[in-house]
Write a protein that holds these residues in place. Structure first.
Motif, mmCIF file in Angstrom:
data_model
loop_
_atom_site.group_PDB
_atom_site.id
_atom_site.type_symbol
_atom_site.label_atom_id
_atom_site.label_comp_id
_atom_site.label_asym_id
_atom_site.label_seq_id
_atom_site.Cartn_x
_atom_site.Cartn_y
_atom_site.Cartn_z
ATOM 1 N N VAL A 282 15.921 0.724 -4.820
ATOM 2 C CA VAL A 282 15.513 1.883 -5.788
ATOM 3 C C VAL A 282 13.845 2.008 -5.895
ATOM 4 O O VAL A 282 13.245 3.041 -5.555
ATOM 5 C CB VAL A 282 15.939 1.501 -7.182
ATOM 6 C CG1 VAL A 282 15.628 2.457 -8.077
ATOM 7 C CG2 VAL A 282 17.681 1.608 -7.084
ATOM 8 N N GLU A 283 13.266 0.683 -6.093
ATOM 9 C CA GLU A 283 11.901 0.741 -6.133
ATOM 10 C C GLU A 283 11.129 0.881 -4.617
ATOM 11 O O GLU A 283 10.123 1.645 -4.299
ATOM 12 C CB GLU A 283 11.254 -0.392 -6.723
ATOM 13 C CG GLU A 283 9.735 -0.568 -6.678
ATOM 14 C CD GLU A 283 9.081 -1.350 -5.844
ATOM 15 O OE1 GLU A 283 8.083 -0.895 -5.731
ATOM 16 O OE2 GLU A 283 9.908 -2.123 -5.161
ATOM 17 N N GLY A 637 12.438 6.916 -6.711
ATOM 18 C CA GLY A 637 12.104 5.458 -6.375
ATOM 19 C C GLY A 637 10.617 5.494 -7.141
ATOM 20 O O GLY A 637 10.236 4.414 -7.810
#
Length: 862
Positions: A282-283, A637
């Motif tokens: 996600v990041e 993100g």
């Protein structure tokens, strides 16, 4: 040998009888177990010891309320982690394994969980086999059975295939004989004890970050504790001071809050058609500096349509119609009258080869089109319908199929025909030309025509045939029939998505197996490259790699279009970009893309046309195979990472402010400014909800106007350090001033603590609002864009005010109502923090861009 398969009704009845085709899910922590886990912390152990000591010292009220607060903290953490766990499970179910079966006489793709004994299943390279299968037909079929045997070498298997194994090559068909727990892997699963999930790297870094803070704080506490003890303070008071310092400084809610932030990002990405398989991705996607994308289906719509045909006799034809519609006529170039295959034998032979070397399925019913298979194969079936040639297939029995594999670049079949065995081949022009006997003049004509078609944005395939049979696909002596030009329109939003990447300073490259001129033309339309750039071919990459690694890196660094690339070269390109310091997101769909997806920082698999092994190798899956979805995922993100920083800033700076308040009180030999119970109450009221609420902050609107963050950039950078220090100093110094002045004016210690505690509650609620943006003024942040945070602040303030008027609770916390004049003073004092933060943000913006006028506007991506 394909059978009619099961009917939908029969399949449903068998599914009811045998149940879903799935293994028992890995055990998840129950709500109760998660609650118990919340107490597995060195910090919590300290507080539990504090409860015991309070009981020994007879401070029953303190012991009781510290216990209550610990239970409430544990409950909040449990709810957060349980919600994140449920979200992860729900999203995992959105990327099901799929299988291709015959149902109601037609090939269909179904969720593998719906497979039942008796299903007729069709397998191809890249498929993860979903059930135990009795094979009835196979062609060059090889399976990786390492999931069962531990041996990674692919084996040829002519009798059975087992669930959980991977098709590495060829095609096969057969009948499902066992599903679910009754499969071979299901029997093994009964004996396997599920292990514990490994924390993703980001969470490990956060844990290390928290631990470092805790160690530093313990050292400070030890020094203050020793200093106070040396001064001759009462042991119980010294102990209470140490407990209060520990409670104020430890951000024990940070890991849970960040897990929630990532889970929220997962949900938001799912709405943007990006399914997250690994939480840390996600990041990671928001950090990418380079996106290496496929062409077909990602930047284009993957609806192949044959538009031009060029025969070896140099006759040229235009084919009308688009997509799967069969209403389109074939005209010879320069003639207005539609042609028939009876008029042109070469056209008939070429089309028939395209129909024979084919694995797709296409049936036109009155109300529905049944289509299954690769877009290229479907395009030839559509052409066959337009020329009324599909009935010819009844006269050609397939003997051998050489299915399309990306590393080969062609497909072929051997069929019995009325004239005897015949070989049919279609594929890349360069590949097919090597199989044919061609004069130098004819070869040049083919290359010139290929170049013309490619320059106009067509994908070009060559077709050839010959008499005879073949045991291998090393064909020679074939007759070259002609070229087919296919168009695959660009996605309407791809150009805008590439422009957004350029705005965000993210580099984009196209990596494709197509002709270099076709790839370059489409890349120019997408504005990935300019009209002066050129494409690099796979052969050029091989030559550069043969020279040295530096030459290969130079070639990759200076180009953005890579054509006729072999699957293994995608991994080499990925490794080259990583060596050059890029944070790489790589897309892929085939079994041979798996190494590139594994080696990239963020592997992105296609959800519609991707193979099972590609999806399993990737961190993210696109449910619509659309490049613009990657761009939306990058935005999400970046939002997640920004929100994680906001949570860290809020928790660390408020804890630091409380520590600073205590340090000043000790240095000036004042009484303890807040009791441990009051500190626990403060942290529960002000940070129990707000830290999680910050994870719900929406996009600020400037995510794509900023460059990607450096992959090695620490969370605690200069901006974070400045903001934490300034905020902590302001809150701690002013709170100490209020406490000291109150005592000097003759106010009792209890009343002074009451005022100081209220000021800290106001400070930290104001600080939660300041945390909504690192750079933007709070005046331009839409006030109601995060109602959860606003509600949390309102509820927290209301709970604290209510506690002042609640018998028992007010006595335990030593709270009392505050008069109107004190309210005005405290509100005015708390607003100082807002003013200081606004000034710092303004100075930071001016420092970053001296020409910057107003703060960034409230523009948001659609």
């Amino acid at each position: 040998m394909t059978t009619q398969g099961l009917s939908s009704e029969k399949a449903q009845a068998l599914l009811t009888e045998y149940g879903e085709n799935c293994l028992p899910k890995p055990s998840r922590n129950s709500f109760v177990r998660l609650f118990i886990i919340q107490f597995r912390s060195a910090f919590i152990y300290v507080l539990l010891v504090a409860v015991v000591v309070c009981l020994i010292l007879g401070q029953l009220i303190n012991a009781f309320f510290i216990s209550v607060v610990l239970l409430l903290n544990a409950l909040i953490g449990t709810i957060q982690e349980y919600s994140a766990q449920q979200a992860a499970d729900a999203l995992a179910d959105m990327v099901p394994q799929q299988s291709r079966v015959i149902r109601d006489n037609h090939p269909v793709v179904v969720d593998s969980r719906s497979l039942v004994p008796g299903d007729w299943i069709m397998l191809s390279s890249g498929d993860r086999i979903g059930a135990d299968i009795d094979l009835r037909q196979s062609s060059q079929f090889q399976v990786d059975e390492s999931a069962l045997t531990g041996e990674s070498i692919s084996v040829s298997n002519k009798e059975q295939a087992f669930a959980g194994t991977l098709v590495t090559h060829g095609r096969a068909e057969g009948e499902v004989i066992a599903t679910g727990i009754n499969t071979q892997i299901g029997q093994i699963a009964k004996l396997v004890h599920q292990g514990v999930d490994t924390k993703p790297p980001l969470m490990q870094r956060i844990d290390q970050f928290t631990l470092r803070i805790a160690i530093a704080i313990v050292i400070i506490i030890a020094l203050i504790f020793s200093l106070t003890l040396i001064r001759g303070a009462d042991l119980s008071d010294v102990f209470l001071l140490g407990v209060a310092l520990a409670v104020s400084a430890i951000p024990e809610g940070l890991p849970a809050a960040i897990t929630v932030a990532l889970a929220i990002g997962m949900k938001r990405m799912a709405k943007a058609n990006v399914i997250v398989r690994k939480l840390v991705a996600v990041e990671s996607l928001g950090s990418c500096t380079f996106i290496a994308s496929d062409k077909t289906g990602t930047l284009t719509v993957n609806e192949m349509t044959i538009g031009q045909i060029w025969l070896a006799n140099e006759h040229k034809y235009h084919v009308a119609g688009e997509g799967l519609a069969q209403n389109g006529l074939v005209h010879r170039h320069g003639h207005g009258v539609p042609v028939t295959v009876e008029e042109e034998l070469g056209l008939k032979q070429l089309t028939l080869v395209g129909l024979l070397a084919n694995e797709a399925h296409l049936v036109y019913n009155t109300d529905k089109i049944h289509a299954d298979g690769d877009g290229v194969d479907l395009a030839f079936l559509v052409l066959g319908h337009k020329l009324r040639l599909t009935s010819e297939l009844e006269n050609h029995t397939q003997l051998t199929l050489f299915p399309y594999e990306s590393e080969k670049g062609f497909s072929a079949s051997v069929n019995n025909s009325p004239l005897g065995p015949q070989i049919s081949v279609k594929g890349a022009v360069e590949k097919v030309m090597t199989m044919c006997s061609l004069s130098e003049e004819m070869s040049q004509k083919i290359l010139d025509q290929t170049h013309w078609m490619a320059r106009h944005g067509y994908r070009v395939l060559a077709l050839a045939h010959g008499a005879g049979t073949a045991e291998s696909d090393a064909f020679t002596g074939l007759e070259f029939l002609g070229l087919v030009a296919m168009s695959d329109p660009l996605r309407h939003d791809a150009i805008e998505a590439v422009a957004s990447c350029r705005q965000a300073q993210i580099k984009v490259a196209m990596i494709t197996g197509d002709h270099p001129v076709t790839a370059l033309t489409l890349s120019q339309q997408l504005k990935i490259v300019s009209e002066h750039d050129k494409a690099v071919t796979g052969s050029e990459l091989s030559q550069a790699m043969a020279l040295n690694e530096s030459e290969f890196d130079r070639l990759v660094a200076t180009h953005r279009v890579f054509a006729r690339v072999k699957p293994e070269q995608k991994m080499e390109i990925t490794q080259s970009l990583i060596r050059q310091g890029e944070f790489v997101a790589m897309t892929g769909d085939g079994v041979n893309d798996a190494p590139a997806l594994k080696h990239a920082h963020v592997g992105i698999s296609m959800g519609l046309r991707g193979t099972d092994v590609a999806r399993e190798s990737a961190s993210l899956v696109l449910t619509d195979d659309n490049f613009s979805s990657i761009v939306k995922g990058v935005i999400e993100g970046r939002i997640v990472y920004n929100n994680i920083r906001k949570v860290i800033f809020l928790l660390v700076s408020t804890g630091a402010a409380e520590i600073f308040l205590f340090i000043l009180s000790v240095l000036f030999a004042l009484p303890i400014p807040l009791f441990p119970l009051q500190i626990l109450w403060l942290n529960l009221v002000t940070n129990g909800v707000q830290d999680v609420a910050l994870a719900f902050e929406p996009a600020e609107g400037n995510e794509f106007s900023q460059p990607p963050r450096a992959p090695k950039e620490p969370i605690f950078d200069r901006l974070m350090l400045e903001r934490v220090c300034i905020s902590a100093l302001v809150m701690g110094l002013i709170a100490f001033g209020l406490f000291a002045i109150s005592l000097q004016m003759g106010v009792s210690e209890e009343a002074a603590r009451n005022l100081t505690l209220m000021l800290m509650v106001l400070f930290e609620n104001v600080h939660a609002l300041n945390s909504r943006s690192e750079h933007r003024s709070l005046f331009v942040v839409p006030f109601f864009s995060n109602p959860i945070l606003l509600l949390g602040i309102f509820v927290a303030q209301g709970i604290h005010i209510g506690a002042m008027y609640t018998p028992g609770l007010s006595d335990a916390l030593q709270l009392s109502p505050i008069n109107f004049s004190h309210w005005l003073i405290l509100l005015a004092t708390a607003s100082v923090l807002f003013i200081v933060d606004e000034v710092h943000k303004k100075r930071w913006r001016m420092r970053a861009n001296p020409n910057l006028g107003e703060p960034i506007t409230d523009r948001r991506p659609e």
